[in-house]
Design a protein around this motif. Structure first.
Motif, PDB file in Angstrom:
ATOM      1  N   ILE A 112       0.837  -1.202   0.000  1.00 22.08           N
ATOM      2  CA  ILE A 112       0.000   0.000   0.000  1.00 22.08           C
ATOM      3  C   ILE A 112       0.871   1.251   0.000  1.00 22.08           C
ATOM      4  N   GLN A 113       0.455   2.159  -0.851  1.00 17.26           N
ATOM      5  CA  GLN A 113       1.222   3.402  -1.007  1.00 17.26           C
ATOM      6  C   GLN A 113       0.259   4.572  -0.736  1.00 17.26           C
ATOM      7  N   PHE A 114       0.779   5.599  -0.045  1.00 23.06           N
ATOM      8  CA  PHE A 114      -0.108   6.700   0.358  1.00 23.06           C
ATOM      9  C   PHE A 114       0.217   7.997  -0.367  1.00 23.06           C
ATOM     10  N   PHE A 115      -0.865   8.733  -0.730  1.00 22.46           N
ATOM     11  CA  PHE A 115      -0.707  10.095  -1.280  1.00 22.46           C
ATOM     12  C   PHE A 115      -1.682  11.013  -0.542  1.00 22.46           C
ATOM     13  N   SER A 116      -1.168  12.185  -0.133  1.00 25.11           N
ATOM     14  CA  SER A 116      -2.007  13.019   0.737  1.00 25.11           C
ATOM     15  C   SER A 116      -2.989  13.900  -0.054  1.00 25.11           C
ATOM     16  N   ASP A 117      -2.846  13.951  -1.385  1.00 25.71           N
ATOM     17  CA  ASP A 117      -3.897  14.616  -2.179  1.00 25.71           C
ATOM     18  C   ASP A 117      -3.852  14.123  -3.620  1.00 25.71           C
ATOM     19  N   GLY A 118      -4.845  14.491  -4.383  1.00 24.00           N
ATOM     20  CA  GLY A 118      -5.015  14.003  -5.755  1.00 24.00           C
ATOM     21  C   GLY A 118      -3.852  14.387  -6.645  1.00 24.00           C
ATOM     22  N   GLU A 119      -3.361  15.575  -6.417  1.00 27.50           N
ATOM     23  CA  GLU A 119      -2.288  16.057  -7.271  1.00 27.50           C
ATOM     24  C   GLU A 119      -1.056  15.172  -7.173  1.00 27.50           C
ATOM     25  N   LYS A 120      -0.734  14.799  -5.894  1.00 26.11           N
ATOM     26  CA  LYS A 120       0.434  13.940  -5.685  1.00 26.11           C
ATOM     27  C   LYS A 120       0.220  12.582  -6.333  1.00 26.11           C
ATOM     28  N   GLY A 121      -1.005  12.101  -6.242  1.00 24.25           N
ATOM     29  CA  GLY A 121      -1.346  10.804  -6.842  1.00 24.25           C
ATOM     30  C   GLY A 121      -1.166  10.848  -8.343  1.00 24.25           C
ATOM     31  N   ILE A 122      -1.721  11.882  -8.969  1.00 20.65           N
ATOM     32  CA  ILE A 122      -1.688  11.936 -10.426  1.00 20.65           C
ATOM     33  C   ILE A 122      -0.265  12.154 -10.931  1.00 20.65           C
ATOM     34  N   GLU A 123       0.525  12.934 -10.140  1.00 19.00           N
ATOM     35  CA  GLU A 123       1.932  13.145 -10.505  1.00 19.00           C
ATOM     36  C   GLU A 123       2.663  11.804 -10.568  1.00 19.00           C
ATOM     37  N   PHE A 124       2.396  10.992  -9.533  1.00 19.85           N
ATOM     38  CA  PHE A 124       3.059   9.683  -9.488  1.00 19.85           C
ATOM     39  C   PHE A 124       2.669   8.845 -10.702  1.00 19.85           C
ATOM     40  N   LEU A 125       1.391   8.820 -11.005  1.00 18.30           N
ATOM     41  CA  LEU A 125       0.920   8.030 -12.145  1.00 18.30           C
ATOM     42  C   LEU A 125       1.571   8.508 -13.432  1.00 18.30           C
ATOM     43  N   LYS A 126       1.654   9.834 -13.606  1.00 21.98           N
ATOM     44  CA  LYS A 126       2.244  10.383 -14.818  1.00 21.98           C
ATOM     45  C   LYS A 126       3.687   9.910 -15.003  1.00 21.98           C
ATOM     46  N   HIS A 127       4.406   9.816 -13.870  1.00 32.24           N
ATOM     47  CA  HIS A 127       5.807   9.402 -13.966  1.00 32.24           C
ATOM     48  C   HIS A 127       6.006   7.902 -14.111  1.00 32.24           C
ATOM     49  N   ASN A 128       4.941   7.164 -13.884  1.00 38.77           N
ATOM     50  CA  ASN A 128       5.102   5.709 -13.940  1.00 38.77           C
ATOM     51  C   ASN A 128       4.116   5.076 -14.911  1.00 38.77           C
ATOM     52  N   LYS A 174      -0.484   1.329 -18.546  1.00 35.52           N
ATOM     53  CA  LYS A 174      -0.298  -0.054 -19.018  1.00 35.52           C
ATOM     54  C   LYS A 174      -0.849  -1.064 -18.024  1.00 35.52           C
ATOM     55  N   LYS A 175      -1.843  -0.693 -17.291  1.00 38.35           N
ATOM     56  CA  LYS A 175      -2.369  -1.638 -16.304  1.00 38.35           C
ATOM     57  C   LYS A 175      -3.838  -1.354 -16.060  1.00 38.35           C
ATOM     58  N   ASP A 176      -4.559  -2.430 -15.782  1.00 36.79           N
ATOM     59  CA  ASP A 176      -5.976  -2.273 -15.443  1.00 36.79           C
ATOM     60  C   ASP A 176      -6.086  -1.895 -13.983  1.00 36.79           C
ATOM     61  N   ILE A 177      -6.544  -0.659 -13.741  1.00 37.74           N
ATOM     62  CA  ILE A 177      -6.639  -0.214 -12.354  1.00 37.74           C
ATOM     63  C   ILE A 177      -8.100  -0.034 -11.979  1.00 37.74           C
ATOM     64  N   ASN A 178      -8.468  -0.603 -10.837  1.00 41.61           N
ATOM     65  CA  ASN A 178      -9.824  -0.381 -10.326  1.00 41.61           C
ATOM     66  C   ASN A 178      -9.781   0.768  -9.325  1.00 41.61           C
ATOM     67  N   GLY A 228       4.411   3.810 -17.875  1.00 43.02           N
ATOM     68  CA  GLY A 228       4.835   2.589 -18.575  1.00 43.02           C
ATOM     69  C   GLY A 228       5.329   1.484 -17.641  1.00 43.02           C
ATOM     70  N   THR A 229       5.545   1.812 -16.421  1.00 44.32           N
ATOM     71  CA  THR A 229       6.121   0.833 -15.508  1.00 44.32           C
ATOM     72  C   THR A 229       5.026   0.149 -14.718  1.00 44.32           C
ATOM     73  N   ALA A 230       4.546  -0.983 -15.240  1.00 54.00           N
ATOM     74  CA  ALA A 230       3.367  -1.628 -14.672  1.00 54.00           C
ATOM     75  C   ALA A 230       3.633  -2.087 -13.242  1.00 54.00           C
ATOM     76  N   THR A 231       4.876  -2.393 -12.935  1.00 53.19           N
ATOM     77  CA  THR A 231       5.163  -2.887 -11.594  1.00 53.19           C
ATOM     78  C   THR A 231       4.983  -1.800 -10.549  1.00 53.19           C
ATOM     79  N   ASN A 232       5.142  -0.558 -10.966  1.00 52.98           N
ATOM     80  CA  ASN A 232       4.944   0.538 -10.021  1.00 52.98           C
ATOM     81  C   ASN A 232       3.479   0.958  -9.879  1.00 52.98           C
ATOM     82  N   LEU A 233       2.651   0.451 -10.777  1.00 53.55           N
ATOM     83  CA  LEU A 233       1.238   0.875 -10.780  1.00 53.55           C
ATOM     84  C   LEU A 233       0.403  -0.033  -9.898  1.00 53.55           C
TER      85      LEU A 233
END
Lengths: 141, 625
Positions: A32-48, A85-89, A50-55
């Motif tokens: 489990i990974q934590f983000f304190s707001d949406g912006e931080k979450g989306i930033e992380f997704l943007k940087h990862n 590159k990953k199916d996220i629910n 292509g890397t399915a293991t990080n998603l």
């Protein structure tokens, strides 16, 4: 189930603590990974993108957050979706039991369900046992 | 009126009625004058017209009558002229003028005089003025040859006629008969007709004189006159007067000899100015016409054909006098008729005026009543509008209060539920903790939550106090400038250190009525926001100014700070615990309080902002301000 990867996007530190605690109780293999707001979450997704293991497999998304709230996150996510590159629910965590909000949530195709806060420890345990679901999910409240 | 004035305003109603009665009378009089005046004028004109017409008719009638009289006189004179002409042509011879030899004339002349009963005397007078032949008509009508022949050489008619040419006939003035130089009694008014006698050789023999008794025709003139008739000679001597006074006064010794013109000197000139004339004097009417023997007799065939010529000085004046009494008597009936018509008109006009004035008054009363009802309706409408406005204000307030309660509800639901659930989760974790070390690790979390709950409750208390206080907040007249100066003083260190430029412009307005405490708190929040969110890359400026918009006072706080993306956060900017700037401390309470405080006092706040440019807050005060 034990290999599931979770993102919790929520500014409530106590809820984060409780989640972490509860999940480690269930299985040490659940990430489990934590983000304190949406912006931080989306930033992380943007940087990862292509890397399915990080998603994550599952995102628990709080609605009420500073800087970028849940709805905004969903908007941003939609524009990224094709590149991910990953199916996220994604499950929406909301403290609102307003029928309008629930109806709005159901309109959003990227959502797989919603959870009404607050969620007790038992509730969390129960949830994690069910994830991910094929059908629209909502917990009892 | 009375319907509207039951009870309390009855006194003024009575006074009002008096005014109406007075008005009714005034209106009635005005209407009466308006309607009756034309009738009166017409009546007066009619009287004048009738008067004129009647008099004109009268004058022309009397003139006609006078002219008839004139004609009558002429007609009476005509046979005399014919007779004189006849005797002039008789072919007398010289012996006929010898009283000793002219007895043979008796039969011829006697027959002639008998047939002419107005001829009193027939005489032949010789050249020396001595009568040579004389027939008298006695009072009993008998014709008698007079043997006492007189000498007439000194008489006017003889002197006047000595120069008569052939075919000239002389008519004497009307005078009284004299015998032997003495007036004959009773007076015998007469005209003498004289014609010269020539023999066959044209030698003058003497004259023939016929005395024409005027008694009968004078009586005739007096008799058939309805009005007073006067006959004057050319000098104004009376020949005929109504009651006989002054008649022939110029001939009768010892009588009061006054002419008409002497008696009426004021009319003499006017009467003499024209042959025929009429004039009014002292309400009476005088109608005059002249009878010039020469002119009038010129119409007879004898003179017309120049067979004979006439010599006479006779010029008579015929006068009729109608005194005012007689004149007015003639008009009396007409005037009475007109008077009666006027009386009738007065009655009818009065009735009509009364009815009209009354209906006018009723109309006026009705209009006044209508006006009053209208006014009352207007008052009611205004009252209703006021109530409506009050209702609208109340509704606004209720809506606001509802929104605030909903906000409160949301705060409680969202912000209080999360920590309480967290507490119960932590407590259950605490229960399940394996050792004290683990339990101990939960305490800071619990402390954090209780702190959060405390803060929340404190903030809520502040919020609720504002909601509850909005009726009790002290409103006062605030001098804006010192209040803002005092607020800026709180931040003086930061402002100096960071060299933030603060500009103010209070030229639009300087004072307002508001809660001082609220306004201080609002200005603190806005100024501290402007300082907190300044752009470190720019020289910071805070501009505070007043202005008017739609008759409302507006207070603007403008900065050139980092700004907020209103497209993203617009709907949340005034909400509780909303933060939009990462890395900058903020509780998310300030703008929420600002909005709540303003709304509780019917003011409002608007925001415009652009990232990187700055933020402008605009406080719009209630329009009563």
């Amino acid at each position: 189930m034990n290999d599931l990867s979770f993102f919790l996007i929520d500014d409530d530190e106590i809820f984060q603590f409780i989640m972490r605690n509860t999940i480690s109780e269930i299985s040490p293999n659940i990430k489990i990974q934590f983000f304190s707001d949406g912006e931080k979450g989306i930033e992380f997704l943007k940087h990862n993108l292509g890397t399915a293991t990080n998603l994550p497999d599952i995102i628990l998304l709080d609605v009420n957050m500073p800087f970028m709230d849940g709805w905004e996150f969903l908007n941003e996510y939609k524009s990224l979706q094709t590149e991910i590159k990953k199916d996220i629910n994604i499950y929406l965590l909301t403290s609102s039991n307003n029928p309008n909000d629930i109806a709005m949530a159901k309109e959003i195709s990227t959502l797989s369900g919603y959870l009404v806060k607050p969620i007790s420890k038992e509730g969390i345990k129960k949830l994690i046992g069910h994830f991910p679901t094929d059908e629209w999910y909502h917990n009892d409240f | 009126m009375s319907l509207l004035c039951i009870g309390r305003c009855s006194d003024s109603n009575i006074r009002f009625n008096h005014i109406i009665d007075f008005n009714l009378l005034k209106r009635l009089l005005l209407k009466f004058v308006k309607y009756y005046l034309p009738i009166l004028i017409l009546s007066v004109l009619a009287v004048f017209w009738l008067y004129k017409k009647e008099h004109k008719k009268l004058i022309s009638l009397q003139q006609e009558e006078l002219s008839d009289t004139k004609q009558l006189i002429v007609e009476l004179l005509k046979p005399m002229i014919a007779s004189l002409y006849y005797w002039e042509k008789y072919n007398f011879v010289a012996s006929d003028f010898d009283p000793e030899q002219n007895a043979h004339l008796e039969k011829k002349i006697g027959d002639f005089v008998i047939g002419m009963d107005s001829y009193n005397q027939f005489r032949l007078i010789d050249l020396s003025g001595k009568e040579v032949y004389r027939l008298n008509r006695q009072d009993d009508g008998k014709i008698v040859k007079s043997l006492a022949l007189q000498d007439k050489a000194n008489r006017d008619y003889f002197k006047e006629t000595t120069n008569l040419k052939k075919n000239q006939i002389y008519l004497s003035p009307l005078n009284l008969n004299r015998e032997n130089g003495v007036l004959e009694l009773p007076y015998k008014p007469m005209i003498r007709g004289v014609a010269p006698i020539f023999d066959a050789h044209g030698a003058r023999l003497g004259i023939v004189v016929i005395n024409f008794s005027a008694e009968r025709f004078l009586n005739l003139l007096k008799k058939d006159n309805l009005y007073s008739f006067l006959l004057l000679d050319r000098f104004g001597n009376y020949l005929v007067s109504k009651d006989g006074t002054n008649e022939f006064a110029h001939l009768i010794p010892n009588s009061r000899n006054v002419t008409f013109y002497e008696e009426h000197p004021d009319m003499a000139d006017s009467l003499r100015s024209k042959e025929s004339i009429s004039l009014y004097k002292n309400g009476g009417l005088w109608i005059k016409t002249e009878l010039d023997f020469k002119n009038e007799l010129a119409q007879t065939p004898l003179f017309q054909n120049r067979l004979a010529d006439i010599k006479t000085n006779n010029k008579w004046v015929l006068i009729k006098h109608l005194d005012s009494k007689i004149l007015n008597a003639r008009l009396k009936s007409e005037i009475i008729t007109i008077l009666l018509i006027n009386m009738l008109a007065i009655m009818v006009v009065f009735c009509l005026s009364y009815l009209e004035a009354k209906s006018d008054t009723a109309k006026k009363k009705y209009m006044q009543a209508l006006e009053m009802i209208n006014k009352e309706l207007e008052d009611k409408t205004t009252e209703l509008e006021n109530k409506n406005n009050t209702l609208a204000v109340m509704q606004n307030k209720l809506e606001l209060r509802n929104a605030q309660l909903l906000e409160y509800n949301n705060i409680v639901a969202h912000n209080l539920r999360a920590p309480t659930t967290s507490v119960s989760a932590l407590v259950s974790m605490l229960n399940e903790s394996k050792d004290y070390e683990e339990a101990k690790s939960y305490f800071p979390k619990l402390q954090k939550i209780t702190h959060a709950i405390n803060t929340l409750v404190d903030d809520l208390l502040v919020y609720v106090r504002i909601l509850n206080d909005d009726d009790q907040v002290d409103m006062e007249n605030i001098d804006l400038e010192p209040l803002i100066e005092a607020t800026l003083d709180l931040y003086v260190e930061t402002l100096d250190k960071e060299t933030i430029d603060v500009k103010t412009d209070f030229s639009a307005w300087k004072e307002l009525t508001f809660s001082k405490i609220y306004l201080q708190s609002i200005m603190q929040n806005l100024i501290s926001n402007a300082i907190k969110y300044r752009d470190p890359n720019n020289k910071s400026v805070i501009f505070i100014r007043t202005l008017w918009e739609n008759h409302r006072k507006v207070l603007v706080v403008e900065d050139n700070g980092v700004g907020v993306d209103l497209d993203r956060y617009g709907r949340d900017i005034f909400k509780l615990y909303k933060r939009f700037h990462r890395g900058l401390s903020g509780k998310g309470m300030g703008l929420f309080l600002v909005k709540t405080q303003l709304e509780s006092l019917n003011a409002n706040i608007e925001v415009t902002s652009k990232l990187g440019v700055g933020t402008t807050f605009k406080i719009i005060f209630d329009s009563y301000e």
